[in-house]
Structures are given as structure tokens and as C-alpha cells.
Design a protein around this motif. Structure first.
Motif, mmCIF file in Angstrom:
data_model
loop_
_atom_site.group_PDB
_atom_site.id
_atom_site.type_symbol
_atom_site.label_atom_id
_atom_site.label_comp_id
_atom_site.label_asym_id
_atom_site.label_seq_id
_atom_site.Cartn_x
_atom_site.Cartn_y
_atom_site.Cartn_z
ATOM 1 N N UNK A 271 -0.172 2.290 -1.453
ATOM 2 C CA UNK A 271 0.403 2.459 -2.234
ATOM 3 C C UNK A 271 0.271 3.938 -3.139
ATOM 4 N N UNK A 272 1.576 4.644 -3.420
ATOM 5 C CA UNK A 272 1.609 5.821 -4.627
ATOM 6 C C UNK A 272 0.784 4.940 -5.905
ATOM 7 N N UNK A 273 0.617 5.856 -6.601
ATOM 8 C CA UNK A 273 0.145 5.679 -7.651
ATOM 9 C C UNK A 273 1.238 5.992 -8.893
ATOM 10 N N UNK A 274 1.058 5.017 -9.941
ATOM 11 C CA UNK A 274 1.924 5.796 -10.673
ATOM 12 C C UNK A 274 0.787 6.468 -12.154
ATOM 13 N N UNK A 275 2.067 7.939 -13.340
ATOM 14 C CA UNK A 275 0.542 7.938 -13.885
ATOM 15 C C UNK A 275 0.236 6.215 -15.055
ATOM 16 N N UNK A 276 0.498 5.465 -15.247
ATOM 17 C CA UNK A 276 -0.039 4.138 -15.867
ATOM 18 C C UNK A 276 -0.831 3.539 -14.386
ATOM 19 N N UNK A 277 -0.243 3.890 -13.746
ATOM 20 C CA UNK A 277 -1.670 3.352 -12.625
ATOM 21 C C UNK A 277 -2.824 3.863 -13.133
ATOM 22 N N UNK A 278 -2.849 5.592 -12.434
ATOM 23 C CA UNK A 278 -3.571 6.279 -12.943
ATOM 24 C C UNK A 278 -4.406 6.215 -14.295
ATOM 25 N N UNK A 279 -3.915 6.441 -15.200
ATOM 26 C CA UNK A 279 -4.747 5.902 -16.154
ATOM 27 C C UNK A 279 -5.420 4.919 -16.725
ATOM 28 N N UNK A 280 -4.574 3.750 -16.094
ATOM 29 C CA UNK A 280 -5.543 2.096 -16.577
ATOM 30 C C UNK A 280 -6.867 2.491 -15.141
ATOM 31 N N UNK A 281 -7.199 3.042 -14.213
ATOM 32 C CA UNK A 281 -7.827 3.423 -13.476
ATOM 33 C C UNK A 281 -9.491 3.579 -13.775
ATOM 34 N N UNK A 282 -8.219 4.736 -15.137
ATOM 35 C CA UNK A 282 -9.712 6.191 -15.550
ATOM 36 C C UNK A 282 -9.966 5.489 -16.718
ATOM 37 N N UNK A 283 -8.682 4.310 -17.276
ATOM 38 C CA UNK A 283 -9.373 3.621 -18.248
ATOM 39 C C UNK A 283 -10.827 2.883 -17.639
ATOM 40 N N UNK A 284 -10.619 2.264 -16.159
ATOM 41 C CA UNK A 284 -11.658 1.380 -16.448
ATOM 42 C C UNK A 284 -12.835 1.966 -16.012
ATOM 43 N N UNK A 285 -12.309 2.852 -15.543
ATOM 44 C CA UNK A 285 -13.980 4.317 -15.242
ATOM 45 C C UNK A 285 -14.913 3.605 -16.587
ATOM 46 N N UNK A 286 -14.436 4.393 -17.680
ATOM 47 C CA UNK A 286 -15.504 4.159 -18.952
ATOM 48 C C UNK A 286 -15.777 2.812 -19.082
ATOM 49 N N UNK A 287 -15.407 1.562 -18.508
ATOM 50 C CA UNK A 287 -15.679 0.188 -19.180
ATOM 51 C C UNK A 287 -16.935 -0.092 -17.630
ATOM 52 N N UNK A 288 -16.596 0.958 -16.421
ATOM 53 C CA UNK A 288 -17.554 0.217 -15.561
ATOM 54 C C UNK A 288 -18.730 1.109 -15.353
ATOM 55 N N UNK A 289 -19.831 1.034 -14.261
ATOM 56 C CA UNK A 289 -21.018 1.178 -14.672
ATOM 57 C C UNK A 289 -21.501 2.172 -13.245
ATOM 58 N N UNK A 290 -21.765 3.578 -14.131
ATOM 59 C CA UNK A 290 -21.937 4.651 -12.974
ATOM 60 C C UNK A 290 -22.938 4.594 -12.090
ATOM 61 N N UNK A 291 -23.524 4.919 -11.419
ATOM 62 C CA UNK A 291 -24.022 5.169 -9.977
ATOM 63 C C UNK A 291 -25.842 4.866 -10.682
ATOM 64 N N UNK A 292 -25.806 5.083 -11.556
ATOM 65 C CA UNK A 292 -27.614 4.871 -12.243
ATOM 66 C C UNK A 292 -27.222 4.323 -13.181
ATOM 67 N N UNK A 293 -26.159 3.431 -13.489
ATOM 68 C CA UNK A 293 -26.505 1.564 -14.032
ATOM 69 C C UNK A 293 -25.912 2.085 -15.406
ATOM 70 N N UNK A 294 -25.391 3.215 -16.164
ATOM 71 C CA UNK A 294 -25.228 3.164 -17.596
ATOM 72 C C UNK A 294 -23.734 3.441 -17.456
ATOM 73 N N UNK A 295 -22.631 2.408 -18.270
ATOM 74 C CA UNK A 295 -22.088 2.366 -18.733
ATOM 75 C C UNK A 295 -21.247 3.690 -18.525
ATOM 76 N N UNK A 296 -20.547 4.187 -17.951
ATOM 77 C CA UNK A 296 -19.677 5.681 -18.056
ATOM 78 C C UNK A 296 -18.955 5.505 -19.071
#
Length: 169
Positions: free
Chosen positions: A127-152
Motif C-alpha cells: 500500500x502507498x502511504x499517506x503523509x500522515x502514515x509517514x509521520x506516524x511511522x517516523x514518530x514511532x521511530x523516535x520511541x523505537x530502539x536503534x540497532x545498538x539498543x538505545x532509544x532513537x
């Protein structure tokens, strides 16, 4: 922020590759250095250095979050699918996507799901993403762990508590 006023007024609009490059940079340590990129040279045959997206695409490609096509184009007006956005976000977080279990796109979608990138997203593979979905995905990235284990988000100077970003930080 990663969107201009036209984009925020059209959150249901599809997110293009050019717009997503801008959003990725806005959610990265490079957000302060975009202005210093300048408008030198043509990056891709369909993306002149004078394009508003050029500095963002230059950073996104240099960092390996996105790439051009073998024909020398970037296709900045093409849409972004869920799996393309997840792959870019995983790379932003430092994951080596070549080491994920399985093939594209299942491996990227599964990893994105496992670290919370797909939380509150209704779109599915292909599915093609909307701008809102892109923003949600990247907001989620802020709270996700990086590959080295720290919160992005904390690597960008934000305070993240219980999976929430303190936007005042």
C-alpha cells in the motif's frame, strides 16, 4: 518539522519519495545541517540541485536511507509503499537490513513490526502511504530502539518516557 503547510493541510495525500526524504532528514541528526547542503550539481537526471527536495535527497542517499534507480533517476514524485518506508526507517535506526531473517519485504515488515514502527498504522504491504502514515511511522521511530539498543529519540536529544516523546524537550 518534516512537513510544510501544504503537506500538513493534506495529511491524506500520498507521500512521495521526495517528501519522504525530507521527513527522514527532519527525524535525523542532519535536520540542523540541511541549509549547508547548498544547491550544487544535479543529483539525479530527474532531480536538479535547484529542487526543494535536493538537499534532503542528498542526505537520505548519502546516509543509505534511500537510493536512486539504476537508470540514474530518483523519481521524487513516485509514491512510497509501507515496505519502502519501513526499510528506510530501519536503516535510519542503524539496522543492517541485509542481516534480517527472510527476504524483502517480509523481513523488513516483520522487523519494523517487532520494534514498534508499525504501531497505529493501518496500511499493509504494497500500500502507498499517506503523509500522515509517514509521520506516524517516523514518530514511532523516535520511541523505537536503534540497532545498538538505545532509544532513537534520545539520540536526537528528546526525552522519551514510557514510549512517549516529550515534544517540549
Amino acid at each position: 518539522d518534516g512537513m510544510d503547510s501544504t503537506q500538513t493541510a493534506a495529511l491524506n495525500a500520498v507521500v512521495t519519495r521526495g517528501a519522504f526524504a525530507r521527513m527522514l532528514v527532519a527525524y535525523s541528526t542532519f535536520r540542523e545541517s540541511v541549509g549547508s547542503q547548498g544547491a550544487v550539481g544535479t543529483l539525479y537526471k530527474d532531480l536538479p540541485g535547484s529542487s526543494a527536495y535536493a538537499p534532503y535527497v542528498r542526505i537520505a542517499v548519502q546516509q543509505g536511507w534511500m537510493s536512486g534507480y539504476t537508470d540514474g533517476s530518483f523519481r521524487p514524485d513516485n509514491t512510497v509503499t509501507l515496505e519502502e518506508a519501513c526499510t528506510a526507517a530501519l536503516t535510519l535506526l542503524g539496522y543492517d537490513i541485509t542481516t534480517l531473517t527472510g527476504g524483502f519485504p517480509a523481513a523488513q515488515l516483520n522487523k519494523a513490526n517487532a520494534i514498534g514502527l508499525r504501531s497505529n498504522l493501518g496500511c499493509t504491504q504494497g500500500q502507498t502511504m499517506t503523509l500522515e502514515e509517514g509521520a506516524v511511522l517516523l514518530y514511532n521511530a523516535l520511541t523505537a530502539n536503534t540497532a545498538d539498543g538505545s532509544v532513537y529519540g534520545t539520540t536526537l536529544g528528546y526525552t522519551v518516557t514510557n514510549g512517549q516523546v516529550d515534544v517540549s524537550s
